[in-house]
Design an enzyme around this catalytic site. Sequence first.
Site, short mmCIF file in Angstrom:
data_model
loop_
_atom_site.label_atom_id
_atom_site.label_comp_id
_atom_site.label_asym_id
_atom_site.label_seq_id
_atom_site.Cartn_x
_atom_site.Cartn_y
_atom_site.Cartn_z
CB CYS A 183 -0.95 -0.01 1.20
SG CYS A 183 -1.86 -1.55 1.38
CG HIS A 207 -2.09 4.47 5.31
ND1 HIS A 207 -1.99 4.32 3.95
CD2 HIS A 207 -2.28 3.21 5.83
CE1 HIS A 207 -2.11 3.03 3.65
NE2 HIS A 207 -2.29 2.35 4.76
CD GLU A 223 -1.97 7.64 9.30
OE1 GLU A 223 -1.48 8.47 8.51
OE2 GLU A 223 -2.93 6.88 9.00
CE LYS A 248 -5.73 4.18 2.27
NZ LYS A 248 -4.78 5.32 2.39
CG HIS A 263 -6.50 0.91 1.09
ND1 HIS A 263 -5.48 1.37 0.27
CD2 HIS A 263 -5.90 0.35 2.17
CE1 HIS A 263 -4.31 1.10 0.85
NE2 HIS A 263 -4.54 0.49 2.00
CG PHE A 306 -0.81 -5.78 4.26
CD1 PHE A 306 -1.20 -5.81 5.58
CD2 PHE A 306 -1.79 -5.80 3.28
CE1 PHE A 306 -2.54 -5.86 5.93
CE2 PHE A 306 -3.14 -5.85 3.62
CZ PHE A 306 -3.50 -5.88 4.95
#
Length: 411
Positions: free
Chosen positions: A165, A305, A316, A335, A340, A399
């Site tokens: 990502c 994010h 975060e 998002k 996403h 990830f």
Amino acid sequence: MAPPARPPIAVTGLGVVSPAGHTVEEFWRTVASGHSTAAALDDPALARHRVRLGCRVAALPPDGPVPAKDARRLDPFALYGTLAALAAHRDAGHPEPPPGRSAIVVGTAVGGRTTSDRESALYTEHGPLRVSPLMPLVTMPNAAAAQIAMRLGWSGPALTIATTCASGADAIGHGALLLASGRADVVVAGGCEATLTPVTLAAFGNLGAHSQRNDEPARASRPFDTERDGFVMGEGAGFLVLERLHDARARGARPYALLAGYGSSSDAYHLSNPRPDGAGAVAAMRAALADAGLTAADIAHVNAHGTSTVHNDRAEAAALRTVFGPHGVPVTSTKGAVGHLIGAAGAVELIAAVQAMNTRRVPPTANHEKTEEGLDLDVVHTAARPIRSGAALSNSFGFGGHNSTLVVTPL
């Protein structure tokens, strides 16, 4: 000895293909309105799935720069990436560097998943002779970079980066490094992804990472909200044209912003969960600020994010508190509006950050109603918020513990 000062890097072109629109103007209008693009996915194969929603790119116009015959031979991820890259190049005024002085850097997490899943189904149902001989060429992660290079006729490096990502953000960061080192004069960089396939949705649903709010998809993606239950997958592409500022001005370009800082790190912790204290994200943000020669006080807003998953949002938030202090900076997550976009997320979200910085208006985080207690974030929600002039910071975490941060500043 201090490292030599690098030349300022300008953003001279923007291109996007997204669930919120196929132009930067359409995309920004939707994101700034706080409208969610998530919807139920009309696919009979999803009938038994835990996840039956997503943010899909609407039908593309038939008269685009990629002929329909060629488009049919591309996986959607490569088609979206090619269209967004060509749009950015067009927006930049069609810069044409000398032979070998160009670069293309593409971020994608998985490449041609749509084609891979389709051909696998054909193999299972009909046997090996029904599998297309073009499958390896269509599904390879570097297919988008190759297509962009061929369409532009650029013979310089055409690279592909896969940091899940964070891929799109890392591609842009590496594009800036190529310019700063003198290895290229013009770079097209960004990310593209198309993973709204039954197999992928099944996997993320079983993992528990994806929202299962199938009956109200438009309210499903809820970054930092107390009622969030997972991310909503989207698809699309975002690309930027990058040049050294003095080169851009010499050819009469009108830059949108300066790409001032890039930082990356690895959590070295877990394949799917971030470090709970956000230490890796802190390292990436501080590296990007140092690269830009800025402090946290110089940042006017953060495009987070903000996945809408419990663990990522908490990590975060902890990282943002460490870097900026409690309630230290207005935070938004794109998002909520477009979902996403996986490998394309960092690039598309940087475009939103540039637009917010230049309009001095931070878009609201779609669907955010109440910040989870203890996150201590100033989440922009309900309506767009005016902000002071200043730099913007955009986070992308993936990830495997990949962390990437980009900083843009106004001219």
